[in-house]
Design a protein around this motif. Structure first.
Motif, PDB file in Angstrom:
ATOM      1  N   ILE A 189       0.839  -0.760   0.326  1.00 30.84           N
ATOM      2  CA  ILE A 189      -0.150   0.164  -0.264  1.00 30.84           C
ATOM      3  C   ILE A 189       0.784   1.029  -0.558  1.00 30.84           C
ATOM      4  O   ILE A 189       0.757   2.167  -0.947  1.00 30.84           O
ATOM      5  CB  ILE A 189      -1.163   0.196   1.608  1.00 30.84           C
ATOM      6  N   ALA A 200       2.298   2.356  -3.401  1.00 30.72           N
ATOM      7  CA  ALA A 200       1.736   2.226  -3.965  1.00 30.72           C
ATOM      8  C   ALA A 200       1.099   4.202  -3.673  1.00 30.72           C
ATOM      9  O   ALA A 200       0.424   4.397  -5.137  1.00 30.72           O
ATOM     10  CB  ALA A 200      -0.177   1.515  -3.877  1.00 30.72           C
ATOM     11  N   ASN A 201       0.815   4.513  -3.055  1.00 29.24           N
ATOM     12  CA  ASN A 201       1.183   5.492  -2.786  1.00 29.24           C
ATOM     13  C   ASN A 201       3.005   6.775  -2.777  1.00 29.24           C
ATOM     14  O   ASN A 201       2.689   7.654  -2.463  1.00 29.24           O
ATOM     15  CB  ASN A 201       0.783   6.024  -0.835  1.00 29.24           C
ATOM     16  N   VAL A 210      -6.007   8.374  -5.535  1.00 27.46           N
ATOM     17  CA  VAL A 210      -5.978   7.663  -4.744  1.00 27.46           C
ATOM     18  C   VAL A 210      -6.582   8.549  -3.375  1.00 27.46           C
ATOM     19  O   VAL A 210      -5.907   9.633  -2.869  1.00 27.46           O
ATOM     20  CB  VAL A 210      -4.999   7.092  -4.845  1.00 27.46           C
ATOM     21  N   TYR A 268      -6.032   7.359   1.032  1.00 29.80           N
ATOM     22  CA  TYR A 268      -5.313   7.014   1.523  1.00 29.80           C
ATOM     23  C   TYR A 268      -6.035   6.565   3.192  1.00 29.80           C
ATOM     24  O   TYR A 268      -5.542   8.007   3.426  1.00 29.80           O
ATOM     25  CB  TYR A 268      -4.165   7.040   1.373  1.00 29.80           C
ATOM     26  N   TYR A 302      -9.646   3.705  -3.576  1.00 31.00           N
ATOM     27  CA  TYR A 302      -9.025   3.714  -2.203  1.00 31.00           C
ATOM     28  C   TYR A 302      -7.634   2.802  -1.359  1.00 31.00           C
ATOM     29  O   TYR A 302      -8.671   1.534  -1.846  1.00 31.00           O
ATOM     30  CB  TYR A 302     -10.642   4.113  -1.250  1.00 31.00           C
ATOM     31  N   LEU A 303      -7.459   3.244  -0.928  1.00 34.78           N
ATOM     32  CA  LEU A 303      -6.154   2.210  -0.021  1.00 34.78           C
ATOM     33  C   LEU A 303      -6.285   2.261   1.252  1.00 34.78           C
ATOM     34  O   LEU A 303      -6.027   3.134   1.760  1.00 34.78           O
ATOM     35  CB  LEU A 303      -4.710   2.347  -0.774  1.00 34.78           C
ATOM     36  N   ASP A 350      -5.843   1.033   5.266  1.00 38.52           N
ATOM     37  CA  ASP A 350      -4.775  -0.023   6.146  1.00 38.52           C
ATOM     38  C   ASP A 350      -5.310  -0.021   6.783  1.00 38.52           C
ATOM     39  O   ASP A 350      -5.273   0.741   7.974  1.00 38.52           O
ATOM     40  CB  ASP A 350      -3.157   0.940   5.793  1.00 38.52           C
ATOM     41  N   LEU A 388      -9.339  -1.471  -1.490  1.00 37.47           N
ATOM     42  CA  LEU A 388      -8.315  -2.006  -1.335  1.00 37.47           C
ATOM     43  C   LEU A 388      -7.930  -2.086  -0.070  1.00 37.47           C
ATOM     44  O   LEU A 388      -7.632  -0.933   0.636  1.00 37.47           O
ATOM     45  CB  LEU A 388      -6.887  -1.936  -2.119  1.00 37.47           C
ATOM     46  N   SER A 418      -6.874  -3.938   3.552  1.00 37.23           N
ATOM     47  CA  SER A 418      -5.843  -4.471   4.018  1.00 37.23           C
ATOM     48  C   SER A 418      -6.255  -5.096   5.144  1.00 37.23           C
ATOM     49  O   SER A 418      -6.834  -4.145   6.585  1.00 37.23           O
ATOM     50  CB  SER A 418      -4.966  -4.201   4.596  1.00 37.23           C
TER      51      SER A 418
END
Lengths: 232, 288
Positions: A47, A50-51, A76, A78, A149-150, A152, A181, A183
């Motif tokens: 992640i 990706a950022n 994105v 994050y 959207y990431l 975490d 996405l 996690s």
């Protein structure tokens, strides 16, 4: 449907330790994808790469066809797995800041979410509990209409009641052609919202499948499959 | 986007600087009052103690302002871009160059402000001792200096030299800040001991800089050694160092030329530091 995130041979090495070791992954738009794996399997590293917060040792990663940079960051949203916002700012300051920088940020939506989660906009971040700070971070992230959207560990630190609200928020708020996405270790909690699952093991993609197909094929929940695959 | 970055940068820093400046000014006023009382009233032990206390307080605050200014220049770059807050800042749709500009501009403005407030505090505090008319004497002195320069026929050039001097001062301020930024950007490349790596990089840059400048000055000295410059200026390298014999009229164009070269060199040095910092933030970021 088009490709929003693509990595190939993605590797990140710290000294002699591989956080990611040749990961290949392609995500299509409009899906909610669970990024699952035990501690140290490379979820956060993927992640962060990706950022553009980390530089890959080798391999490539693109978002909507471009390497992480100024242009991809506008697309994105994050949510890091860390207390990352300046704690002297109030929720209202932060809302203003997100509105200033992100064209797709909806302050009305943020205000509504703050009030339904019982968060006071005049409060400074440092006066909030850890769980409430996490909720604040999530509200700010989900108030954007991003393409990707990431998230975490979005529900790691909040109580089960808020967890349900947050998951509803994620499903309800992500835009039609957005991809999420997320996690997490808490697979049972998110299982029902996932369209696809990705298992990461020792820095590699072990499995990437449609969640329903996987359950049908193995005759078990994703949670049970996870426990089986990663049994210690 | 630079404007927005600056807005948040100044907001984050003003909440530290402004109260500090206010306290400094208030304390220097208090000191002035105490000194005034001591000059006019009968001497008392309490007053003497008070005088010592306020003097120490103002000096302490002056030191604090200087230390906090330097510390905040470092901390804002380290924490806000390379630390926890980097997770927010580095995912904003903003270029690395804009980030470096925002930090650099804010750092330069606060450094100048800190210097200005420190001087103001000293003037407020010490002007109590100044005799009436000493300011008038000061202006008189300036006027006679200008008269003297006019007599030598160089008055028209002093403005230019002054501007170049100020530009040089400003440039050295920028290079001082940029050296810190470049060192931190290099230090963050390390997997461990990133602060020590930054300190090492800072000294490395400092050594490179001093070698560069000493070589440059040597070259200029060789260039001028033994040369007759116009009618009056003559420079010689002697055992004691540089010896300059001059007539101020012929010296001015030479000083002017040398200042321009220094400015150019400083500008190149700053640009190099900026590019190193920007490239590393853009291509080699590694947040922990």
């Amino acid at each position: 449907m088009s490709t929003i995130l693509e990595c190939s041979g993605l590797t990140k090495r710290y000294g002699s330790v591989y956080a990611l070791n040749g990961a290949d992954l392609t995500l299509e738009t409009g899906r909610i994808v669970g990024l699952l794996g035990p501690n140290g399997s490379g979820k956060t590293t993927l992640i962060k790469l990706a950022n553009g917060l980390l530089t890959p040792t080798s391999g490539t990663l693109t978002i909507d066809g471009a390497a992480p940079g100024k242009e991809t960051r506008a697309k994105v949203a994050y949510l890091p797995d860390a207390d990352y916002l300046p704690d002297w700012m109030t929720l209202r300051d932060l809302t203003g800041m997100f509105r200033d920088f992100y064209g797709d940020f909806d302050p009305v939506k943020a205000r509504e979410m703050f009030s339904s989660l019982g968060l006071d906009e005049k409060e400074r971040l440092k006066a909030l509990s850890k769980g409430n700070r996490e909720k604040t971070q999530l509200v700010l992230t989900m108030s954007r209409a991003a393409k990707l959207y990431l998230l975490d560990e979005p529900i790691g630190g909040v109580d089960p009641a808020a967890r349900d609200y947050i998951l509803r928020t994620i499903i309800g708020n992500y835009s039609e052609n957005g991809t999420v996405l997320l996690s997490t270790h808490l697979i049972a909690d998110v299982e029902n919202v996932l369209d696809e699952v990705v298992f990461l093991k020792q820095g590699q993609v072990l499995l990437h499948e449609n969640a329903d197909a996987l359950r049908e094929e193995r005759g078990k929940s994703v949670d049970a499959i996870f426990r089986e695959v990663f049994a210690c | 986007m630079l404007g927005k970055l600056l807005k948040y940068e100044f907001r984050a820093t003003a909440r530290v600087f402004l109260p500090m400046y206010a306290l400094l000014l208030v304390m220097s006023f208090v000191a002035r009052l105490v000194y005034g009382a001591q000059m006019t009233e009968a001497q008392g032990t309490l007053l003497t103690v008070l005088t010592v206390v306020v003097t120490i307080a103002v000096i302490g605050l002056l030191v604090t302002v200087a230390v906090v200014t330097l510390l905040l220049i470092c901390r804002r770059f380290w924490n806000n871009l390379l630390g926890r807050e980097g997770y927010l800042m580095n995912v904003l749709p903003v270029s690395s160059a804009e980030h470096v500009w925002a930090k650099l501009i804010a750092a330069a403005v606060w450094t100048v402000a800190s210097a200005a407030f420190s001087v103001a505090a000293l003037i407020i505090m010490l002007s109590r001792f100044a005799e009436v008319g000493s300011f008038r004497d000061f202006w008189e002195g300036l006027r006679s200096l200008r008269e003297m320069l006019r007599e030598y026929g160089v008055a028209g050039k002093t403005g230019l030299l002054l501007t170049e001097g100020v530009a040089l001062l400003l440039l050295s301020l920028l290079s001082y800040v940029l050296k810190i930024y470049a060192a931190m950007s290099i230090g963050q490349l390390a997997n461990k001991h990133r602060i020590w790596a930054s300190v090492g990089a800072y000294f490395g840059i400092g050594i490179a800089e001093s070698i560069l400048y000493s070589r440059y000055l040597m070259l200029r000295a060789i260039h001028y050694s033994g040369a007759k410059l116009g009618s009056g200026l003559h420079v010689e390298i002697t055992g004691e160092g540089l010896e300059v014999f001059d007539d101020i009229r012929t010296a001015i164009p030479v000083i002017n030329r040398e200042l321009v070269w220094m400015l150019l060199l400083g500008l190149i040095f700053c640009a190099a530091l900026f590019v190193v910092t920007e490239r590393l933030l853009k291509k080699r970021l590694n947040l922990q």
